[in-house]
Enzyme design. Sequence first.
Site, PDB file in Angstrom:
ATOM      1  CE  LYS A 119     -73.834 -14.433  76.500  1.00  0.00           C
ATOM      2  NZ  LYS A 119     -74.544 -13.859  75.313  1.00  0.00           N
TER       3      LYS A 119
ATOM      4  CE  LYS B 290     -70.268  -9.339  68.102  1.00  0.00           C
ATOM      5  NZ  LYS B 290     -69.891  -8.774  69.419  1.00  0.00           N
TER       6      LYS B 290
ATOM      7  N   GLY C 167     -76.822  -8.774  72.160  1.00  0.00           N
ATOM      8  CA  GLY C 167     -76.835  -7.597  71.281  1.00  0.00           C
ATOM      9  C   GLY C 167     -75.442  -7.147  70.861  1.00  0.00           C
ATOM     10  CG  ASP C 168     -71.887  -5.907  68.446  1.00  0.00           C
ATOM     11  OD1 ASP C 168     -71.060  -6.004  69.362  1.00  0.00           O
ATOM     12  OD2 ASP C 168     -71.606  -5.336  67.367  1.00  0.00           O
TER      13      ASP C 168
ATOM     14  CB  THR D  65     -70.718  -2.618  77.269  1.00  0.00           C
ATOM     15  OG1 THR D  65     -71.472  -3.817  77.092  1.00  0.00           O
ATOM     16  CG2 THR D  65     -69.461  -2.680  76.452  1.00  0.00           C
TER      17      THR D  65
ATOM     18  CB  SER E  43     -74.039 -11.657  78.560  1.00  0.00           C
ATOM     19  OG  SER E  43     -74.654 -10.679  77.762  1.00  0.00           O
TER      20      SER E  43
HETATM   21  P1  NDP Z   1     -75.282   0.784  69.077  1.00  0.00           P
HETATM   22  O1  NDP Z   1     -75.917   0.303  67.856  1.00  0.00           O
HETATM   23  O2  NDP Z   1     -76.099   0.978  70.308  1.00  0.00           O
HETATM   24  O3  NDP Z   1     -74.544   2.170  68.800  1.00  0.00           O
HETATM   25  C1  NDP Z   1     -73.549   2.258  67.831  1.00  0.00           C
HETATM   26  C2  NDP Z   1     -73.071   3.699  67.742  1.00  0.00           C
HETATM   27  O4  NDP Z   1     -71.886   3.721  66.964  1.00  0.00           O
HETATM   28  C3  NDP Z   1     -74.062   4.626  67.059  1.00  0.00           C
HETATM   29  O5  NDP Z   1     -73.921   5.914  67.558  1.00  0.00           O
HETATM   30  C4  NDP Z   1     -73.611   4.535  65.599  1.00  0.00           C
HETATM   31  O6  NDP Z   1     -73.935   5.683  64.826  1.00  0.00           O
HETATM   32  C5  NDP Z   1     -72.123   4.431  65.753  1.00  0.00           C
HETATM   33  N1  NDP Z   1     -71.599   3.664  64.614  1.00  0.00           N
HETATM   34  C6  NDP Z   1     -71.895   2.391  64.294  1.00  0.00           C
HETATM   35  N2  NDP Z   1     -71.278   2.028  63.166  1.00  0.00           N
HETATM   36  C7  NDP Z   1     -70.581   3.100  62.780  1.00  0.00           C
HETATM   37  C8  NDP Z   1     -69.730   3.342  61.694  1.00  0.00           C
HETATM   38  N3  NDP Z   1     -69.472   2.401  60.768  1.00  0.00           N
HETATM   39  N4  NDP Z   1     -69.146   4.567  61.606  1.00  0.00           N
HETATM   40  C9  NDP Z   1     -69.404   5.511  62.543  1.00  0.00           C
HETATM   41  N5  NDP Z   1     -70.219   5.344  63.593  1.00  0.00           N
HETATM   42  C10 NDP Z   1     -70.776   4.155  63.712  1.00  0.00           C
HETATM   43  O7  NDP Z   1     -74.069  -0.220  69.360  1.00  0.00           O
HETATM   44  P2  NDP Z   1     -73.308  -0.516  70.730  1.00  0.00           P
HETATM   45  O8  NDP Z   1     -73.185   0.714  71.529  1.00  0.00           O
HETATM   46  O9  NDP Z   1     -73.910  -1.720  71.327  1.00  0.00           O
HETATM   47  O10 NDP Z   1     -71.871  -0.956  70.193  1.00  0.00           O
HETATM   48  C11 NDP Z   1     -70.819  -0.025  69.982  1.00  0.00           C
HETATM   49  C12 NDP Z   1     -69.474  -0.747  69.967  1.00  0.00           C
HETATM   50  O11 NDP Z   1     -69.294  -1.438  71.215  1.00  0.00           O
HETATM   51  C13 NDP Z   1     -69.319  -1.830  68.891  1.00  0.00           C
HETATM   52  O12 NDP Z   1     -67.960  -1.877  68.499  1.00  0.00           O
HETATM   53  C14 NDP Z   1     -69.663  -3.120  69.636  1.00  0.00           C
HETATM   54  O13 NDP Z   1     -69.095  -4.250  69.029  1.00  0.00           O
HETATM   55  C15 NDP Z   1     -69.030  -2.815  70.982  1.00  0.00           C
HETATM   56  N6  NDP Z   1     -69.524  -3.605  72.106  1.00  0.00           N
HETATM   57  C16 NDP Z   1     -70.851  -3.636  72.428  1.00  0.00           C
HETATM   58  C17 NDP Z   1     -71.284  -4.348  73.518  1.00  0.00           C
HETATM   59  C18 NDP Z   1     -72.703  -4.340  73.948  1.00  0.00           C
HETATM   60  O14 NDP Z   1     -72.982  -4.924  75.016  1.00  0.00           O
HETATM   61  N7  NDP Z   1     -73.613  -3.720  73.242  1.00  0.00           N
HETATM   62  C19 NDP Z   1     -70.350  -5.149  74.322  1.00  0.00           C
HETATM   63  C20 NDP Z   1     -68.960  -4.981  73.956  1.00  0.00           C
HETATM   64  C21 NDP Z   1     -68.591  -4.246  72.866  1.00  0.00           C
HETATM   65  P3  NDP Z   1     -75.079   5.600  63.691  1.00  0.00           P
HETATM   66  O15 NDP Z   1     -76.373   5.682  64.448  1.00  0.00           O
HETATM   67  O16 NDP Z   1     -74.818   6.758  62.817  1.00  0.00           O
HETATM   68  O17 NDP Z   1     -74.887   4.281  63.002  1.00  0.00           O
HETATM   69  O1  2IT Z   2     -68.761  -7.559  71.883  1.00  0.00           O
HETATM   70  C1  2IT Z   2     -69.366  -7.993  72.888  1.00  0.00           C
HETATM   71  O2  2IT Z   2     -68.754  -8.411  73.872  1.00  0.00           O
HETATM   72  C2  2IT Z   2     -70.830  -7.978  72.874  1.00  0.00           C
HETATM   73  N1  2IT Z   2     -71.411  -7.488  71.922  1.00  0.00           N
HETATM   74  C3  2IT Z   2     -71.591  -8.572  74.015  1.00  0.00           C
HETATM   75  C4  2IT Z   2     -71.789 -10.039  73.808  1.00  0.00           C
HETATM   76  C5  2IT Z   2     -72.679 -10.722  74.814  1.00  0.00           C
HETATM   77  O3  2IT Z   2     -72.862 -11.934  74.637  1.00  0.00           O
HETATM   78  O4  2IT Z   2     -73.188 -10.102  75.751  1.00  0.00           O
END
Ligand code: NDP
Ligand code: 2IT
Length: 456
Positions: free
Chosen positions: A99, A135, A174-175, A218, A388
């Site tokens: 997952k 992942k 998603g991520d 999250t 999830s």
């Molecule tokens: P999104 O794509 O929704 O948003 C990502 C944000 O981070 C955007 O504002 C983006 O800006 C910025 N960003 C991404 N890459 C970079 C970079 N290299 N340098 C600077 N800014 C950056 O992603 P999420 O909100 O889903 O994910 C954000 C973080 O949270 C990640 O680390 C992810 O692994 C983690 N996460 C997500 C989960 C989820 O359920 N979605 C669960 C647990 C953890 P820009 O538009 O300029 O790229």
């Molecule tokens: O980093 C994370 O925990 C996620 N992007 C969510 C993974 C999931 O299976 O919901």
Amino acid sequence: MQVDDQSEYECKDLQCFLRGLERRNPGELEFHQAVEEVATTLMPFIQEHRKYQDAQILERMTEPDRVVIFRVTWEDDSGNIRANRAWRVQFNNSIGPYKGGLRFHPSVTLSVLKFLGFEQTLKNSLTGLPMGGAKGGANFNPKGKSDREVMRFCQSMMIELHRHIGEDTDIPAGDIGVGGREISYLFGQYKRLSNRFVGTLTGKGLAFGGSLIRTEATGYGCVYFCENMLVHKGESIKGKSIAVSGAGNVSIYAVEKATELGARVVTLSDSDGFIHDPNGIDAEKLAFVKELKEVRRGRIAEYVDKFRGSTYHPGQRPWIVPVDIAMPCATQNEINFDEAQTLLRNGVIAVCEGANMPTVLAGAHAFAAANILYGPSKAANAGGVAVSGLEQSQNSLRLSWSREEVDSKLQTIMRDIHKKCVTYGASSGGNVDYVKGANIAGFVKVAEAMLAYGVV
Ligand code: NDP
Ligand code: 2IT
């Protein structure tokens, strides 16, 4: 990998183990970093518990079960043929089916996905739900692409990916760069190819098996974890100022919940720069950000044209703003050592990680040395994957739980994760080392399952 190199497997100390890991995985810097953080806190525990050492559990746990690498070919709106590389890293299924999310970003490499898959294994264990770690993703850049281009990419990717996933095998979500739109295209194609309607992806739309609160989970979970850390210290999030980075899924819902609980969030960012709004990003301003990012897919700089008193800082990150709490919610290594020092100098009392591994190792050590509340990602952002897991349960049961029901389960899970961190991370002085607590608690469940299976 030198599985038969006896001398390497006689490693009893951290440096020897890390040298072996680096030799087996050359150039995979993010993966080295994630493993080093975990191994540093785990090694004394493993040395005290010989059964884990004798069975080489950490060596086995840092080797993915398998990695699938494939080409994704698609056609852009101008008729040009494009090719990308995609991966699924199935890291460990000892305690449940694989997952973990899918990331679409040009910076995606095998190293990034191995670090994320390894972290995911321990994070999923912490949730208490039966989920293994994985992942995946692609070096595809969704920025500037039309909806139809994203659809064609997702459909083409699923033509290969569908062979490797399934509701009891591996369940992607998603991520970064993969939200509701992408999951819908991926799920629609999976359904066509398999001719089955089952919960093989999570983060689905509410009309086709998605769970209420998954979008928010999250960010909300990160704020719940932060509140748990503060309450444990006799504090509260109410009235605190917070710097949030990013402006995506995690950031938006972290701001929403923190504001609801009476905090004042003063920053958001994207990869071009950050906005500072000393008055706080309230519900009305956040509605603008949601529309900007989720519908128009615009840049955060637009915020300052709309809201007076706010400023835009191109090319900079939010960590120079003095705040009580920092919540990095964008990406890995977005707080470097100098930025960690700046936060500490400005009196930060808590750092709670919404993003995965957002702090460089030296920064994390600085937070630990300063004895501030430091909630590492695998604990603080586990709310997303936890919901999830709840989406999978609802799909299996063929029913949907209410918003209140899911939110209440999420709060309980975050409270339990906090409790586990305290169990393994509390020191005699009353401080909690949340990094140590999360790593050991996450490790033990997976390790016990691996021991039970014998030599696998
Ligand atoms: P999104 O794509 O929704 O948003 C990502 C944000 O981070 C955007 O504002 C983006 O800006 C910025 N960003 C991404 N890459 C970079 C970079 N290299 N340098 C600077 N800014 C950056 O992603 P999420 O909100 O889903 O994910 C954000 C973080 O949270 C990640 O680390 C992810 O692994 C983690 N996460 C997500 C989960 C989820 O359920 N979605 C669960 C647990 C953890 P820009 O538009 O300029 O790229
Ligand atoms: O980093 C994370 O925990 C996620 N992007 C969510 C993974 C999931 O299976 O919901």
